[in-house]
Structures are given as C-alpha cells and as structure tokens.
Design a protein around this motif. Structure first.
Motif, PDB file in Angstrom:
ATOM      1  N   GLY A 190       0.787  -1.235   0.000  1.00  0.00           N
ATOM      2  CA  GLY A 190       0.000   0.000   0.000  1.00  0.00           C
ATOM      3  C   GLY A 190       0.813   1.276   0.000  1.00  0.00           C
ATOM      4  O   GLY A 190       0.276   2.342   0.291  1.00  0.00           O
ATOM      5  N   ALA A 191       2.091   1.197  -0.326  1.00  0.00           N
ATOM      6  CA  ALA A 191       3.000   2.346  -0.252  1.00  0.00           C
ATOM      7  C   ALA A 191       2.544   3.531  -1.088  1.00  0.00           C
ATOM      8  O   ALA A 191       1.899   3.374  -2.126  1.00  0.00           O
ATOM      9  N   SER A 230      -0.014  10.211 -19.188  1.00  0.00           N
ATOM     10  CA  SER A 230      -1.418   9.794 -19.214  1.00  0.00           C
ATOM     11  C   SER A 230      -1.774   8.808 -18.102  1.00  0.00           C
ATOM     12  O   SER A 230      -2.932   8.456 -17.933  1.00  0.00           O
ATOM     13  N   GLY A 231      -0.757   8.332 -17.379  1.00  0.00           N
ATOM     14  CA  GLY A 231      -1.001   7.325 -16.336  1.00  0.00           C
ATOM     15  C   GLY A 231      -0.969   5.897 -16.856  1.00  0.00           C
ATOM     16  O   GLY A 231      -1.061   4.959 -16.076  1.00  0.00           O
ATOM     17  N   LEU A 232      -0.834   5.761 -18.164  1.00  0.00           N
ATOM     18  CA  LEU A 232      -0.805   4.436 -18.784  1.00  0.00           C
ATOM     19  C   LEU A 232       0.552   4.176 -19.413  1.00  0.00           C
ATOM     20  O   LEU A 232       1.074   5.043 -20.106  1.00  0.00           O
ATOM     21  N   PRO A 233       1.136   3.044 -19.153  1.00  0.00           N
ATOM     22  CA  PRO A 233       0.627   1.945 -18.337  1.00  0.00           C
ATOM     23  C   PRO A 233       1.104   2.002 -16.892  1.00  0.00           C
ATOM     24  O   PRO A 233       0.601   1.260 -16.051  1.00  0.00           O
ATOM     25  N   ILE A 234       2.090   2.845 -16.563  1.00  0.00           N
ATOM     26  CA  ILE A 234       2.767   2.784 -15.261  1.00  0.00           C
ATOM     27  C   ILE A 234       1.819   3.033 -14.092  1.00  0.00           C
ATOM     28  O   ILE A 234       1.713   2.208 -13.182  1.00  0.00           O
ATOM     29  N   ILE A 293      -1.344   1.152  -9.405  1.00  0.00           N
ATOM     30  CA  ILE A 293      -2.623   1.151  -8.678  1.00  0.00           C
ATOM     31  C   ILE A 293      -3.167  -0.272  -8.598  1.00  0.00           C
ATOM     32  O   ILE A 293      -3.636  -0.710  -7.551  1.00  0.00           O
ATOM     33  N   ARG A 294      -3.097  -1.005  -9.706  1.00  0.00           N
ATOM     34  CA  ARG A 294      -3.558  -2.397  -9.717  1.00  0.00           C
ATOM     35  C   ARG A 294      -2.820  -3.223  -8.668  1.00  0.00           C
ATOM     36  O   ARG A 294      -3.383  -4.123  -8.055  1.00  0.00           O
ATOM     37  N   ARG A 295      -1.567  -2.877  -8.422  1.00  0.00           N
ATOM     38  CA  ARG A 295      -0.757  -3.592  -7.435  1.00  0.00           C
ATOM     39  C   ARG A 295      -1.023  -3.116  -6.009  1.00  0.00           C
ATOM     40  O   ARG A 295      -0.377  -3.580  -5.061  1.00  0.00           O
ATOM     41  N   GLY A 296      -1.924  -2.159  -5.851  1.00  0.00           N
ATOM     42  CA  GLY A 296      -2.337  -1.733  -4.514  1.00  0.00           C
ATOM     43  C   GLY A 296      -1.590  -0.539  -3.946  1.00  0.00           C
ATOM     44  O   GLY A 296      -1.728  -0.240  -2.758  1.00  0.00           O
ATOM     45  N   PHE A 297      -0.831   0.170  -4.778  1.00  0.00           N
ATOM     46  CA  PHE A 297      -0.090   1.327  -4.282  1.00  0.00           C
ATOM     47  C   PHE A 297      -0.927   2.597  -4.376  1.00  0.00           C
ATOM     48  O   PHE A 297      -1.827   2.722  -5.206  1.00  0.00           O
ATOM     49  N   ASP A 298      -0.601   3.555  -3.516  1.00  0.00           N
ATOM     50  CA  ASP A 298      -1.277   4.843  -3.435  1.00  0.00           C
ATOM     51  C   ASP A 298      -0.479   5.834  -4.283  1.00  0.00           C
ATOM     52  O   ASP A 298       0.557   6.338  -3.848  1.00  0.00           O
ATOM     53  N   ILE A 299      -0.949   6.107  -5.480  1.00  0.00           N
ATOM     54  CA  ILE A 299      -0.200   6.887  -6.462  1.00  0.00           C
ATOM     55  C   ILE A 299      -0.583   8.361  -6.405  1.00  0.00           C
ATOM     56  O   ILE A 299      -1.763   8.704  -6.284  1.00  0.00           O
TER      57      ILE A 299
END
Length: 175
Positions: A17-18, A27-31, A36-42
């Motif tokens: 959750g880091a 654009s936020g894609l794909p990184i 986010i899919r991995r559960g991180f707070d971006i």
C-alpha cells in the motif's frame, strides 16, 4: 507490458500500500494504472495540462498535480518515486538538480526508478511527428549523484532489450 519486470523489481522494494510519486506521470498508462492495480497509493505530477487531463480521465480519483518536475516541492515523503520516460526530457543541468528533489521526497528506504540515456549528450527525436528532446548524463555521473543524495543502486541495465531498449536505474534510499 514491457515494463512489467522492472515494475516487479520496483514493487518488491515497497511496503504494501505504499505511497508512490509518479514524476512525469503523463497519461497514467501503463505505469500509474499498473501500480494502482498492485495496490499502491499513487500521486501523479506532470507539467503538461493535456497529459494531466488524460491521467485524470484514465485514473479517476487518483491525485494528480500540474507541476514542472524541476519545481517539485510537495513537503511530503514517499516510499517510492518513479520517473519513467520523463527525466530524460530535461537538460543535463536540470537532471542534476533533480537528485536533491528525489532525496527530499524520499522516506527512509524509498525506492527510486528512472529511465535515462546510456551516454552523456543531447538529441532530438520524434514522437508522432513532433520533435522530442532527450538529454542524458554519463552513467558515472548518475552513479555519483545517486550516491551523493543517499541512494544505493539496486539494479542498472543499459538498453534493456526486454524493455524497449530503455536504460533503467533502480535505487534505494539508505537508512
């Protein structure tokens, strides 16, 4: 996704959750989407209103700030910082000034991953018909800057053929 292996390495250095700062988020894609899919707070930062609008459309509800990365001063620490396909759009002098900014936003043990060039110099490329600036420092200077700002290199690959021939640096803040 060609970035997947490197995102695995980066993610392994982060707590669950880091908070991750995506510098030059585009654009936020794909990184961003993958983190986010991995559960991180971006939190995304980009200096281009068009890219930031795309980021907000692609990742609704994800914090994103319109800011030139060279002015980065959020008064917040992150467990991860990523500058994927963004840092090399700065001049060599501007890249040098980013390392203290990375340090200022890094919690103890924070991971930093960025793409750069493989030799000192500047070049103009092209993306969809538009001129696109690329700058790079000498690899030894990147090493020196990382060390001087408290980062230990975890991995470095020059022109990784499995990742679109990107030159990738992964480091971790000491302490």
């Amino acid at each position: 996704m060609v970035e997947g292996l490197w995102l695995n390495h980066f993610s392994e250095l982060l707590p669950v959750g880091a908070a991750v700062l995506d510098i030059g988020c585009g654009s936020g894609l794909p990184i961003g989407r993958e983190l986010i899919r991995r559960g991180f707070d971006i939190t995304g930062v980009d200096g281009t209103p068009t890219m930031l609008a795309l980021f907000q459309r692609n990742l609704p509800g994800t914090p994103a700030l319109l800011m030139d990365m060279r002015q980065l001063a959020l008064n917040r620490l992150f467990s991860g910082l990523i500058a994927w396909d963004s840092l090399f759009h700065l001049s060599p002098d501007d890249q040098r000034s980013m390392f203290p900014r990375f340090q200022a936003h890094s919690a103890p043990g924070a991971a930093l991953m960025f793409t750069g060039g493989d030799a000192e110099g500047e070049a103009i490329g092209e993306l969809e018909g538009d001129a696109l600036y690329h700058g790079s420092l000498d690899p030894e200077e990147y090493r020196s800057l990382l060390d001087a700002t408290g980062f230990a290199i975890v991995a470095h690959v020059v022109q990784d053929p499995a990742c679109g021939h990107r030159t990738i640096w992964l480091a971790r803040q000491r302490g």
